[in-house]
Design a protein around this motif. Structure first.
Motif, PDB file in Angstrom:
ATOM      1  N   ALA A   1       1.943   6.668  -6.677  1.00  0.00           N
ATOM      2  CA  ALA A   1       0.887   7.596  -7.098  1.00  0.00           C
ATOM      3  C   ALA A   1       1.300   9.041  -6.832  1.00  0.00           C
ATOM      4  CB  ALA A   1      -0.412   7.274  -6.375  1.00  0.00           C
TER       5      ALA A   1
ATOM      6  N   LEU B   1       3.283  14.239  -8.874  1.00  0.00           N
ATOM      7  CA  LEU B   1       4.291  15.305  -8.882  1.00  0.00           C
ATOM      8  C   LEU B   1       4.878  15.494 -10.281  1.00  0.00           C
ATOM      9  CD1 LEU B   1       6.115  14.546  -5.519  1.00  0.00           C
ATOM     10  CD2 LEU B   1       4.683  16.517  -6.031  1.00  0.00           C
TER      11      LEU B   1
ATOM     12  N   ARG C   1       0.837  -1.200   0.000  1.00  0.00           N
ATOM     13  CA  ARG C   1       0.000   0.000   0.000  1.00  0.00           C
ATOM     14  C   ARG C   1       0.873   1.251   0.000  1.00  0.00           C
ATOM     15  NH1 ARG C   1      -5.332   1.404   1.803  1.00  0.00           N
ATOM     16  NH2 ARG C   1      -5.361   3.560   2.524  1.00  0.00           N
TER      17      ARG C   1
ATOM     18  N   VAL D   1       1.115   4.212  -2.705  1.00  0.00           N
ATOM     19  CA  VAL D   1       0.975   5.631  -2.344  1.00  0.00           C
ATOM     20  C   VAL D   1       2.168   6.424  -2.871  1.00  0.00           C
ATOM     21  CG1 VAL D   1       0.991   7.246  -0.401  1.00  0.00           C
ATOM     22  CG2 VAL D   1      -0.470   5.226  -0.322  1.00  0.00           C
TER      23      VAL D   1
ATOM     24  N   ALA E   1       2.812  19.817 -16.314  1.00  0.00           N
ATOM     25  CA  ALA E   1       1.840  20.878 -16.603  1.00  0.00           C
ATOM     26  C   ALA E   1       2.436  22.249 -16.357  1.00  0.00           C
ATOM     27  CB  ALA E   1       0.602  20.686 -15.738  1.00  0.00           C
ATOM     28  N   SER E   2       3.518  22.282 -15.608  1.00  0.00           N
ATOM     29  CA  SER E   2       4.163  23.562 -15.307  1.00  0.00           C
ATOM     30  C   SER E   2       5.065  24.024 -16.452  1.00  0.00           C
ATOM     31  CB  SER E   2       4.981  23.420 -14.023  1.00  0.00           C
ATOM     32  OG  SER E   2       5.430  24.661 -13.589  1.00  0.00           O
ATOM     33  N   PHE E   3       5.493  23.070 -17.277  1.00  0.00           N
ATOM     34  CA  PHE E   3       6.394  23.412 -18.387  1.00  0.00           C
ATOM     35  C   PHE E   3       5.918  22.705 -19.651  1.00  0.00           C
ATOM     36  CE2 PHE E   3       8.885  23.838 -14.519  1.00  0.00           C
ATOM     37  CZ  PHE E   3       9.453  25.090 -14.683  1.00  0.00           C
ATOM     38  N   VAL E   4       4.804  23.149 -20.171  1.00  0.00           N
ATOM     39  CA  VAL E   4       4.271  22.554 -21.398  1.00  0.00           C
ATOM     40  C   VAL E   4       4.904  23.276 -22.587  1.00  0.00           C
ATOM     41  CG1 VAL E   4       2.186  22.156 -22.748  1.00  0.00           C
ATOM     42  CG2 VAL E   4       2.103  22.002 -20.266  1.00  0.00           C
TER      43      VAL E   4
ATOM     44  N   LEU F   1       2.427  17.289 -12.243  1.00  0.00           N
ATOM     45  CA  LEU F   1       2.432  18.712 -11.869  1.00  0.00           C
ATOM     46  C   LEU F   1       3.554  19.444 -12.599  1.00  0.00           C
ATOM     47  CD1 LEU F   1       1.320  20.783  -9.516  1.00  0.00           C
ATOM     48  CD2 LEU F   1       3.540  20.304  -8.520  1.00  0.00           C
ATOM     49  N   ARG F   2       4.722  18.820 -12.619  1.00  0.00           N
ATOM     50  CA  ARG F   2       5.857  19.462 -13.274  1.00  0.00           C
ATOM     51  C   ARG F   2       5.622  19.554 -14.783  1.00  0.00           C
ATOM     52  NH1 ARG F   2      10.536  18.995 -15.993  1.00  0.00           N
ATOM     53  NH2 ARG F   2      12.314  20.202 -15.229  1.00  0.00           N
TER      54      ARG F   2
END
Lengths: 207, 523
Positions: free
Chosen positions: A14, A19, A7, A11, A25-28, A22-23
């Motif tokens: 995932a 993360l 488990r 976690v 989407a931060s530098f597309v 997130l990164r």
């Protein structure tokens, strides 16, 4: 323990995936189609010429006015309009009328235009020509006869008029140059107020 | 708008379900989105202080490059600052979605919603200035996009876009202005957060510590493992073919660039106006389940418990006008969200939303005891379930043999209902609440637990066998835990056997007869 470890691994995996997302989407990477062309940019701010009718006031007229309102030349007029043209390799690319900003067009005129070019060597001809003609009136001669009422102020007034005339843009500006540009490069055509001429730049402005 | 709310609720439940399976309801970050947003803002301010020391308005990109060149501190602090700002948008997005989905955007919550929309605008503006401050290829892209929008407004004497044209260096004053806004807006947001939570009692501004430190550690790990890159310095003589776009703050740049500028303005204004109009578009008539609480002044003893328990500070104590020496509770309907928590707090059952006061609940449980609990020879377990928690799991409990009694909020439940259910024939009563940080009444599970087991007014009477009472959490997507909790409780009842007549006592001795509705009045 035997259930907790898998488990925890899920976690951690995932969380790591979240993360990384997130990164990402931060530098597309965004492709800018403008980068495929070369560009000519016309950009400057300058004061347009003032077109005015002036009348020279006599000492008697000046004496009737409050001291702070005494000027030898009484002028009325407006600011000139200009025709901005750009041709690329002899083909008209831009033709526009420009004038001073503001409701009365009495502010400096700000020019900012961009035009795409095919990369390579290009002949650029930029002109800025005054559309409104000026007619000098007898009264606006700076070397007019000196009166006695104003004293030194008359000299300062004359100097101020000379300075303002010098600040305003000449009635005709032109630039004819051939420039080689790669894709994504920009040539800037701007007004050099010191030399009172249009200049082309392809690199950063001097500090 | 209702169908949009239902769709949003399905999305929220799906996300919650996945999160509960992964992290459990205690650490579901989606329940803590508002508190996480505040924590991230604090993290941004702390990391920003360090960046502020290094940043130079006279050489913006160079000073950031110097930070980037410091692998020990500068690079990862900048990375944490950048990633925390992105995560902040995610947290705020989750917060907005949850409140909208749960119909918590109107009436008494209008101030919170409206101030939240304005806070979001401040956040985007502050983010915009932060990217521009770096003055890399993305920063100049944002600056130009902003200048394009602003230059059509007749408020600037000189077009802003000319500042970036290249015929003169970009003035330091421009970067100073950005720096000022970048610092001032988050500080202003602090005041905005105060306004945002001003109508709630005991606001929770930070998530639980394990979650808080887990998020900070995750962002630091990301910043160390994958540092935020620094794009090339902005050059007015170069149009880069590719720019690293930040989707969180600059999602609007590509579409806005393709639209005529007034259309872009129209879209922005329409979006902002729509966001501000949500409270009006989602409002309900204040009747039925949305009716505000009322006070029966004849029953109110002036004990001051309901104002203490109200999570919305909607109840105040006032002087009475009937000559009695005590104070009387007064509910401000403009602040009351109809959560019904006051009904559970009132021992004499003198306050609560219409049809949900303690006395109304007793009527319901009597009917249930008469119609359901008595018809079987076997003692049954009554499961009182928050109807917002996880509706699909009610069927799971039914299949386990539970008698289900849904309630709008577990905090609304009066403890006398539990006692009366036991007297009515239930072998045990288990109360399933939603996860505490997901309670639409904010503090329902907290007060329920305190009333059942920690003698908070209106406490479960001492004569009730606590072994026959249980409170548990029902988290969407975690049906196995719900069933497991139910089975565990049911098995714990087996050794206790059936309630003896001695234990039962006289129900009417503890439960007041219900007053006629017509005699109730609003204070």
């Amino acid at each position: 323990m035997s259930r907790a470890l898998p488990r925890l691994a899920v976690v951690v995996a995932a969380s790591a995936a979240a993360l990384v997302a997130l990164r990402a989407a931060s530098f597309v990477p965004m492709t800018d189609a403008r980068g495929e062309s070369a560009w000519v940019r016309l950009s400057w701010s300058a004061r347009p010429e003032r077109i005015e009718q002036c009348r020279r006031l006599s000492d008697a007229e000046l004496e009737k006015r409050p001291a702070h309102m005494r000027l030898r030349l009484e002028c009325e007029g407006r600011f000139a309009r200009y025709l901005l043209q750009l041709t690329v390799d002899g083909t008209a690319a831009l033709a526009d009328t420009v004038q001073g900003d503001g409701l009365r067009h009495d502010r400096p005129m700000h020019v900012l235009r961009e035009h795409p070019l095919h990369p390579g060597a290009r002949r650029l001809q930029a002109t800025l020509v005054r559309l409104d003609s000026t007619t000098a009136t007898a009264g606006d001669s700076p070397a007019g006869e000196q009166g006695t009422v104003l004293g030194d102020r008359e000299t300062r007034e004359r100097e101020e008029r000379v300075r303002r005339t010098g600040e305003s843009i000449p009635p005709r500006l032109s630039l004819d140059t051939t420039i080689t540009l790669g894709a994504g490069r920009v040539v800037l055509i701007t007004y050099d107020g010191t030399r009172r001429t249009l200049v082309a730049r392809t690199g950063s402005a001097p500090p | 708008m209702r169908s949009l709310e239902r769709l949003a609720l399905r999305v929220v439940r799906a996300l919650d379900s996945a999160s509960h399976r992964l992290l459990g309801w205690r650490y579901n970050p989606l329940h803590q989105s508002g508190a996480i947003a505040v924590a991230l803002l604090a993290l941004l301010i702390i990391t920003g202080l360090y960046l502020l020391i290094i940043y130079r308005v006279s050489a913006p990109w160079e000073s950031v490059a110097r930070l980037q060149g410091d692998p020990w501190l500068g690079r990862w602090i900048r990375g944490v600052h950048r990633y925390a700002s992105d995560a902040l948008i995610l947290a705020v997005g989750a917060h907005v979605l949850r409140l909208f989905a749960q119909a918590r955007s109107w009436g008494p919550r209008t101030l919170a919603w409206t101030s939240g929309v304005i806070l979001l605008l401040l956040l985007f503006t502050s983010g915009w200035t932060g990217f521009v401050m770096v003055w890399d290829t993305f920063g100049v892209q944002l600056a130009n996009a902003g200048a394009r929008l602003l230059d059509v407004l007749p408020i600037f004497s000189e077009p802003i876009a000319r500042t970036f044209a290249g015929d003169r260096p970009v003035p330091s004053a421009f970067f100073f202005l950005n720096l000022f806004l970048h610092v001032a807006l988050p500080l202003g947001a602090g005041a905005g957060i105060w306004l945002h939570v001003s109508r709630i009692a005991r606001p929770t501004l930070l998530p639980p510590r394990p979650l808080l430190w887990g998020i900070v550690a995750a962002l630091v790990a990301l910043a160390v493992a994958l540092p935020a890159p620094l794009p090339p310095r902005a050059d007015p003589f170069v149009v880069p073919g590719q720019v690293p776009l930040n989707l969180f703050y600059a999602f609007w740049v590509p579409p806005a660039g393709r639209l005529p500028v007034w259309w872009a303005w129209g879209g922005a204004i329409a979006t902002f106006a729509l966001a501000l109009l949500v409270p009006r578009l989602t409002r309900r008539p204040r009747e039925g389940s949305w009716a505000p609480s009322v006070v029966d002044p004849r029953l109110c003893t002036g004990c001051n418990q309901c104002p203490q328990d109200c999570p919305w500070e909607a109840i105040t104590m006032r002087e009475r006008d009937d000559g009695r020496p005590t104070l009387v509770a007064h509910v401000d309907p403009a602040l009351c969200v109809s959560c019904g928590i006051c009904a559970g707090s009132c021992a004499p059952m003198g306050v609560g939303p219409v049809h949900r006061t303690g006395r109304d609940q007793l009527v319901d449980i009597r009917a249930l005891a008469r119609d359901v609990l008595d018809v079987t020879a076997l003692p049954q377990v009554l499961a009182i379930c928050c109807e917002n928690a996880a509706p699909p799991q009610l069927d799971l409990l039914r299949r386990e043999g539970a008698v289900i009694h849904p309630v709008p909020c577990s905090g609304n439940l009066h403890t006398s209902v539990v006692e009366l259910a036991l007297r009515g024939g239930a072998a045990g009563v288990i109360v399933f609440s939603c996860p505490p940080r997901d309670c639409r009444g904010r503090e329902g599970p907290t007060w329920l637990e305190a009333r059942l087991f920690h003698e908070r007014e209106a406490e479960l009477q001492a004569r009730v066998d606590r072994r026959r009472v249980c409170s548990a959490t029902m988290a969407v997507g975690d049906g196995a835990a719900t069933v497991s909790e139910f089975r565990r409780f049911r098995e714990s009842l087996v050794p206790l056997g059936v309630l003896s007549p001695d234990e039962l006592g006289d129900a009417d001795a503890i439960c007041e007869p219900v007053l006629p509705v017509a005699t109730r009045g609003r204070s």
